[in-house]
Design an enzyme around this catalytic site. Structure first.
Site, short mmCIF file in Angstrom:
data_model
loop_
_atom_site.label_atom_id
_atom_site.label_comp_id
_atom_site.label_asym_id
_atom_site.label_seq_id
_atom_site.Cartn_x
_atom_site.Cartn_y
_atom_site.Cartn_z
N GLU A 82 -7.50 29.90 1.02
CA GLU A 82 -7.16 29.82 2.45
C GLU A 82 -7.74 31.02 3.20
O GLU A 82 -7.04 31.67 3.98
CB GLU A 82 -5.64 29.75 2.64
CG GLU A 82 -5.03 28.45 2.18
CD GLU A 82 -3.57 28.30 2.61
OE1 GLU A 82 -2.91 29.32 2.89
OE2 GLU A 82 -3.10 27.16 2.68
N GLU A 97 -3.74 21.32 -1.94
CA GLU A 97 -2.32 21.68 -2.09
C GLU A 97 -1.50 20.69 -1.29
O GLU A 97 -1.32 20.85 -0.07
CB GLU A 97 -2.06 23.10 -1.59
CG GLU A 97 -2.51 24.15 -2.57
CD GLU A 97 -2.25 25.56 -2.06
OE1 GLU A 97 -1.27 25.76 -1.32
OE2 GLU A 97 -3.05 26.45 -2.39
#
Ligand code: GLA
Length: 595
Positions: free
Chosen positions: A158, A234
């Site tokens: 991320e 995710e």
């Protein structure tokens, strides 16, 4: 030997379209004797892949001291994935977030204030390159093109939520490729156009992280990347807990409907988490977005497989959804048995400060050092100094001398204040405290300071621990400190000497011990609801932190840690016990929810 590739519309296995049905399972959060069981259960839910992060700070707690055996044997973990007929995705970070101490970055990296975090800074990159070399030694021979299970490797984590340094990402790719990784590389970002743009690189496949609003998220991902497979790397099917909040649960049916939407859209998935496991020892991370919020010991995550490895309602709901799109084995995992219930009285051991000299070496300092100045990366340190005699002496009276003790900048993270061995109060970071009134500021001051977990997300990653900014008494900076970082690994050995109850008052930070037998080794749930705040070991294994603040109330003791005869339990209670007994109950209690 197979070939795995990213095609124009799909992942491709030996040239044929392939959908990744993956579940996240962190080897470092599960007892190694239980890895095979959890991996098998992933297959039984219909998954074809296991994903794991690699936690750099677990493997290299001191610079140059790399360890990848036993509970950190990533190679063995990947071999077990292969033995179950599954593929693997490896996400080595170097930053992993994951509610893990410092987001996986070793604390030693940040002792040099010049080291840049998650960007193109030479000293940081040099350490990262060494780390990735170590990871590649394990992963390269286990890639799919040489007959192993690994199909994808992720770059950073991320990154678009943190920075936009493309040189940094490119260096990571270069180091990864040069170390022999040949499988496709991916990035993950929260699906906003900006984060996907900042966190990605041309040539690396982008994936997203989300657990709801699936259609909308996939549209954003598609806009950022016109071709290739859609993957939610995710798929958040639950959430983590922090101390002082509630236990997070998500509705199984609603989560299954999101999974269905993702699979119906042709997407690939990594369910985060398939099985969350436990932040054993002192490994939990923390958030601080204005209030410091350390993560609980349990990382149950309300995942399909609960913390003890048993299927939940979500397991069956997800299995049913997956069965619409892929073959699912008929076999079902067994449901949870009741754990043994028993109670053992706790015997008071010594006060922490009475045995501190056996738990760590002291050093003397004029100014108060931080944990990092002491090269102490985790846990507890004790700082002592003699309070200066002041005005009272001059006026010749023996009256108590009240004073205010102030920490200059920030308490990281919790400090118990003792004078002449007696507890007088505490300073808590999560309450933004940094001043305490002392009714009588004479004698020997001891500050027992706990690092409750380094922040794992956002700009506070890498910050130092301890009493930051020094300590002053009524405006005068205190000097002449003795600092003692504790080596908590010594506790179980030392505790064998404490068979006889210690006499005297038992207030303040202190050890307690007990022993108990079992019919056979079994998972146990230790109910800490009557205890204050502290740490507990069973048979030498530091289970983790407990805290009456909740929501978590039981600590799990994995079966392989237990034995039939004479299980030894040691408690370091930093505050106060309401009941001096260790109570094991039939199942987990992770606390109240918000519904
Ligand atoms: C992000 C991170 C993960 C984890 C989750 C929340 O997606 O990439 O490591 O922290 O949030 O559980």
């Amino acid at each position: 030997m197979s070939r795995f590739a990213i095609g124009p519309t799909d992942f491709e296995l030996d040239g044929r379209p392939h959908r990744i049905l993956s579940g996240a399972l962190h080897y470092f959060r599960v007892h190694p004797d239980l890895w095979a069981d959890r991996i098998r259960k992933a297959r039984l839910m219909g998954l074809n892949t296991i994903e794991t992060y690699v936690a750099w700070n677990a493997h290299e707690p001191r610079r140059g001291q790399w360890r990848a055996d036993g509970d950190l044997d990533l190679g063995r973990f990947l071999d077990l994935v292969a033995a179950e007929g599954l593929h693997a995705i490896v996400r080595p970070g170097p930053y992993i977030c994951a509610e893990w101490d410092n987001g996986g970055l070793p604390a030693w990296l940040f002792r040099d204030p010049e080291v840049g975090i998650r960007r193109s800074e030479p000293r940081y990159l040099e350490a990262v390159a060494d780390y990735l070399e170590h990871v590649s030694e394990i992963v390269v021979p286990r890639q799919i093109d040489v007959g192993g299970p690994v199909v994808l490797v992720q770059i950073e984590n991320e990154y678009g939520a943190y920075g936009a340094d493309k040189d940094y990402l490119e260096t990571l790719v270069q180091v990864t490729r040069e170390s022999g990784i040949t499988v496709p590389l991916i990035t993950i970002d929260q699906p906003t156009p900006q984060m996907l743009a900042d966190g990605g690189l041309p040539g690396l496949h982008k994936t997203g992280s989300f657990g709801s609003h699936t259609a909308q998220r996939l549209t954003t991902l598609r806009e950022a990347q016109p071709t290739g497979p859609l993957m939610c790397m995710e798929f958040w099917c639950g959430w983590f807990d922090d101390w002082g909040s509630h236990h997070h649960e998500t509705d199984a049916a609603a989560s299954a409907a999101e999974l269905d939407a993702l699979l119906a859209a042709g997407g690939s998935v990594n369910i985060y988490m398939f099985h969350g496991g436990t932040n054993f020892g002192l490994t939990n991370g923390a958030n601080d977005k204005g209030r410091y919020a350390p993560i609980t010991t349990s990382y149950d995550y309300d995942a399909p497989l609960d913390e003890a490895g048993h299927p939940t309602e979500k397991f069956f709901a997800f299995r049913e959804v997956i069965a619409k799109y892929a073959p699912v084995p008929d076999e079902l995992p067994a449901s949870a048995p009741d754990a043994p219930e028993l109670t053992a009285p706790l015997v008071p051991g010594p006060a922490l400060i009475a045995v501190a000299d056996r738990l760590g070496e002291a050093s003397d300092h004029d100014a108060l050092p931080s944990f990092d100045d002491l090269a102490h990366d985790r846990g507890i340190a004790i700082f002592t100094t003699t309070l200066p005699s002041r005005a009272s002496e001059a006026d010749g009276t023996d009256a108590p001398r009240s004073a205010t003790l102030v920490v200059g900048d920030e308490v990281r993270d919790r400090a118990w204040v003792l004078i002449d061995g007696a507890p007088v109060g505490l300073l808590a970071r999560d309450a933004h405290e940094r001043a305490i009134a002392l009714p009588d500021a004479r004698g020997e001051l001891a500050l027992i300071v706990e690092d409750q977990g380094r922040v794992n997300y956002g700009p506070r990653i890498g910050e130092h621990k301890g009493l930051i900014g020094g300590v002053a008494l009524d405006g005068d900076r205190l000097r002449g400190w003795r600092a003692r970082p504790l080596d908590l690994d010594r506790v179980p050995g030392l505790a064998r000497e404490w068979a006889v109850a210690e006499a005297g008052p038992v207030a303040g930070p202190r050890f307690w011990t007990t022993a108990f037998d079992l019919d056979e080794p079994a998972d146990l749930f230790l109910d800490t609801g009557d205890w204050g705040k502290g740490l507990v070991w069973v048979n030498g294994v530091l289970l983790g932190r407990y805290w009456r603040r909740g929501p978590q109330r039981t600590l799990i003791v994995p079966g392989p840690v237990t034995r039939r005869e004479r299980n030894e339990l040691v408690v370091l209670e930093l505050e106060a016990l309401a009941e001096a007994s260790a109570r094991f109950i039939a199942g987990p209690m992770l606390g109240h929810t918000d519904v």
